[in-house]
Motif scaffolding. Structure first.
Motif, short mmCIF file in Angstrom:
data_model
loop_
_atom_site.label_atom_id
_atom_site.label_comp_id
_atom_site.label_asym_id
_atom_site.label_seq_id
_atom_site.Cartn_x
_atom_site.Cartn_y
_atom_site.Cartn_z
N SER A 1 0.83 -1.21 0.00
CA SER A 1 0.00 0.00 0.00
C SER A 1 0.86 1.25 0.00
N LEU B 1 -2.03 3.41 -1.69
CA LEU B 1 -3.34 3.05 -1.19
C LEU B 1 -3.41 3.45 0.28
N PHE B 2 -4.25 4.37 0.59
CA PHE B 2 -4.44 4.92 1.94
C PHE B 2 -3.15 5.56 2.50
N PHE C 1 -0.90 7.18 1.24
CA PHE C 1 -0.46 7.86 0.03
C PHE C 1 0.11 9.24 0.31
N LEU D 1 -9.99 0.16 3.18
CA LEU D 1 -8.91 1.10 2.84
C LEU D 1 -9.11 1.64 1.43
N THR E 1 -9.38 5.51 0.61
CA THR E 1 -8.47 6.10 -0.36
C THR E 1 -9.23 6.92 -1.38
N GLY F 1 -8.76 10.83 -1.58
CA GLY F 1 -8.21 11.28 -2.86
C GLY F 1 -9.14 12.26 -3.53
N ILE G 1 -4.36 8.71 -6.97
CA ILE G 1 -4.74 8.02 -5.73
C ILE G 1 -6.15 7.46 -5.81
N GLY H 1 -7.51 3.43 -5.33
CA GLY H 1 -8.58 2.95 -4.48
C GLY H 1 -9.64 2.21 -5.27
#
Lengths: 496, 141
Positions: free
Chosen positions: A217, A222-223, A225, A277, A281, A285, A304, A308
């Motif tokens: 991630s 992912l999350f 970020f 998540l 995200t 984002g 981003i 997700g």
């Protein structure tokens, strides 16, 4: 055994080394890098054909049998991504010819570019966890060089952050590998899958799975970020485009590989976490993309959101959702390169990245404007273009899996994506023309060719979605049935 | 004020050859004993670095006129070349070939293609170590 499997890794590597020897000859560098990308494209098409006709192709390096040596595995999923990588890298390279500047060219821009491609291709093809780590490092170290190349103040600041976060995540990756080796006693992905299926995925294995998920991630944005928007705004356009198109996708690929091949026994824990998540995200984002008024930041937050969204397909874990994820992954690599090149060209022309300071570019640049419009529609998934098919399948998959909240978040963020990118279009291209032709900060000479190429690709991928459906479906089926992968790797030999 | 470095220079001249010989020994010992391309390369780099420290960069550059960047590239090419050679031979990438050869002075030797691979590693390590140290040393800012 099929030596073709490793060709996409070693061709760019060897050519990059040769370029290092002939450092001064920039013209040679340009020609060699274009030829290399064409060669990778050709070989990956051949590989795609072979996988289609005679099943998953494998190569045991050095002739050592599967769990003992390093395996390279080319299934449809990996080969599709390699093909897309070479398609995406070519326009970025051509864009770099015109914009990157003599200084960077002399300081090994093209070799680093090819090493990056080699690392990405290696990560897609490898069938061994530690080898995946090595290919990640090859890719990351080239990206460290590319992000700091040129030595501007903002680049140095952002590259420190980028290097620190990636060193940290590589360190966690190593620890996760060590745990996994202690539990199972193997690092070959197929063998790992067999061993975990034998003894069952207990609490400890699931914890290691989540640790690996955190690592990937971090790489995929992912999350975790928070490093991404800054780092992707710092380097020049051509480099930012290749980063946006490729780097996060390798993390996504690794998540897909691990959670469809190895850790698929406890989906009510792992896949639920992935889904939550993914939704977070997308929301965060989208908030970032809507809030900013700087082109580079808006584009970085769009990277981003897409991460997700693709992961939402994995969280649903149905056939339709995986088909959607693969479609969207291929689409996203192309569209992110396209949109970064377009945004970079707007900044080049107007001399600023702030939307409040630019207006009315369409009068002098109609081609650029309408291509941006097409790219914006494709990005948000308007029917005839390439983003649509993936979105439909992922939404269908989330609803089939009763994850209505996830599907809803995906669809709502699509609207916000459309809003954020249309904000760029309307502010930048419509309105009163502020800059006359002579006052512009840079010319678009030669830049419309790579952008046009990618625009044609995204339209063709949308209209011809049916043409690649057999490959996508095959890739999704292979992801859902790990025994295909395992049988291909062991090739009938007894599994120790 | 320039000090007289006679002792350092004399000792360096002798010691460098001992370190170089030891590094070559480590390089060849790698197959059956601890050692190999990486540690051998580092040891060679240490010997050359001792020269740079004891004398000065300009003098040593005249004595050892290597371009370390090219050295890294050549090392990588040699290493990957052993892999490609086995590919051209129709075997999987990086297959190792070995053969027992009787050489006049040394007797029977077990020669393998792992040696050129290690030579590649050796060159890369020497090149990277010296290149990074020298580019920091020559940085004026």
């Amino acid at each position: 055994m099929n030596n073709l499997v490793i060709i996409p890794l070693i061709i760019p590597f060897i050519i990059g080394i040769i370029m290092v020897i002939f450092r001064r000859n920039t013209q040679l560098h340009r020609w060699l890098s274009v030829i290399t990308l064409f060669a990778i494209f050709t070989f990956s098409i051949i590989l795609l054909y072979q996988v289609q006709t005679s099943g998953i192709q494998t190569l045991q390096l050095g002739g050592w049998q599967a769990p003992f040596g390093i395996s390279f595995v080319a299934d449809t999923f990996a080969v599709l991504l390699i093909t897309t990588t070479s398609i995406v890298a070519l326009p970025c390279l051509v864009y770099a010819f015109h914009t990157i500047g003599k200084d960077r060219e002399l300081f090994y821009f093209y070799p680093m570019f090819l090493f990056l491609i080699a690392g990405v291709n290696g990560s897609f093809l490898t069938g061994d966890l530690f080898n995946l780590f090595v290919c990640f490092e090859l890719m990351l170290i080239s990206s460290y060089v590319l992000i700091s190349m040129g030595g501007k103040k903002v680049q140095l600041r952002e590259s420190i952050k980028y290097v620190l976060i990636n060193v940290m995540s590589s360190f966690l990756f190593l620890i996760a590998i060590a745990y996994l080796y202690a539990i199972t006693g193997t690092l070959n992905l197929a063998h790992l899958s067999v061993r975990i299926a034998e003894v069952g995925q207990d609490g400890l294995t699931t914890s290691v799975a989540i640790l690996l998920f955190i690592v990937f991630s971090l790489k995929a944005g992912l999350f975790l970020f928070y490093w991404l928007p800054g780092s992707y705004s710092a380097p020049p356009t051509a480099i930012a485009a290749i980063f946006g198109a490729l780097l996060t996708k390798v993390g996504i690929y690794a998540i897909f590989r691990m959670f469809t091949l190895v850790f698929y026994h406890e989906p009510q824990i792992t896949h639920l976490i992935i889904g939550i998540l993914g939704a977070l995200t997308m929301v965060l984002g989208a908030i970032g993309a809507v809030a900013h008024s700087d082109i580079r930041s808006i584009l970085a937050y769009n990277v981003i959101i897409a991460v997700g969204f693709i992961i939402a397909g994995l969280a649903s874990f149905t056939s339709a959702a995986l088909v959607g994820s693969i479609y969207y992954l291929v689409h996203d690599m192309i569209i992110k390169a396209l949109i970064f090149l377009l945004g970079g060209t707007m900044i080049l022309v107007s001399g600023t990245g702030k939307l409040t300071e630019m207006s009315g570019l369409i009068r002098n640049h109609p081609g650029l404007g309408w291509m941006f419009f097409i790219a914006a529609l494709s990005l948000s998934g308007i029917p005839p273009l390439s983003g649509f098919v993936g979105k439909v399948y992922i939404s269908q998959g989330t609803f089939e899996a009763n994850l209505y909240w996830l599907g809803a978040v995906g669809l709502i963020t699509s609207l916000l994506v459309l809003y954020s990118i249309m904000k760029v279009f309307m502010n930048g291209f419509w309105g009163e023309t502020l800059l006359s032709k002579e006052m512009e900060k840079g010319s678009t000479k030669g830049l419309l060719l790579p952008i046009g190429f990618l625009t044609v690709i995204t339209i063709a991928l949308g209209l011809g979605a049916e043409g690649i459906y057999i490959y996508v479906e095959q890739a999704a089926n292979a992801l859902l049935s790990p025994e295909l992968y395992i049988n291909a790797v062991f090739g009938g030999n007894p599994i120790p | 004020m320039r000090k007289n470095l006679l002792m350092l220079h004399t000792v360096t001249r002798i010691v460098v050859f001992i370190i170089l010989a030891f590094s070559v020994f480590l390089f060849f010992a790698g197959h059956n004993n601890p050692g190999g391309g990486f540690i051998g390369g580092l040891m060679t780099a240490a010997a050359l670095l001792l020269l740079y420290v004891a004398f000065d960069v300009k003098t040593i550059k005249q004595v050892i006129p290597f371009n370390y960047t090219t050295m890294i590239a050549v090392g990588l090419l040699i290493a990957i070349g052993t892999g490609v050679a086995s590919m051209l031979n129709g075997d999987p990438f990086l297959t190792q070939y070995d053969r027992y050869v009787t050489v006049p002075v040394l007797g029977e030797l077990h020669l393998t293609t792992a040696l050129p691979f290690d030579l590649g590693v050796y060159l890369v390590v020497v090149g990277v170590a010296l290149l990074s140290i020298l580019s920091i040393a020559e940085d004026d800012a």
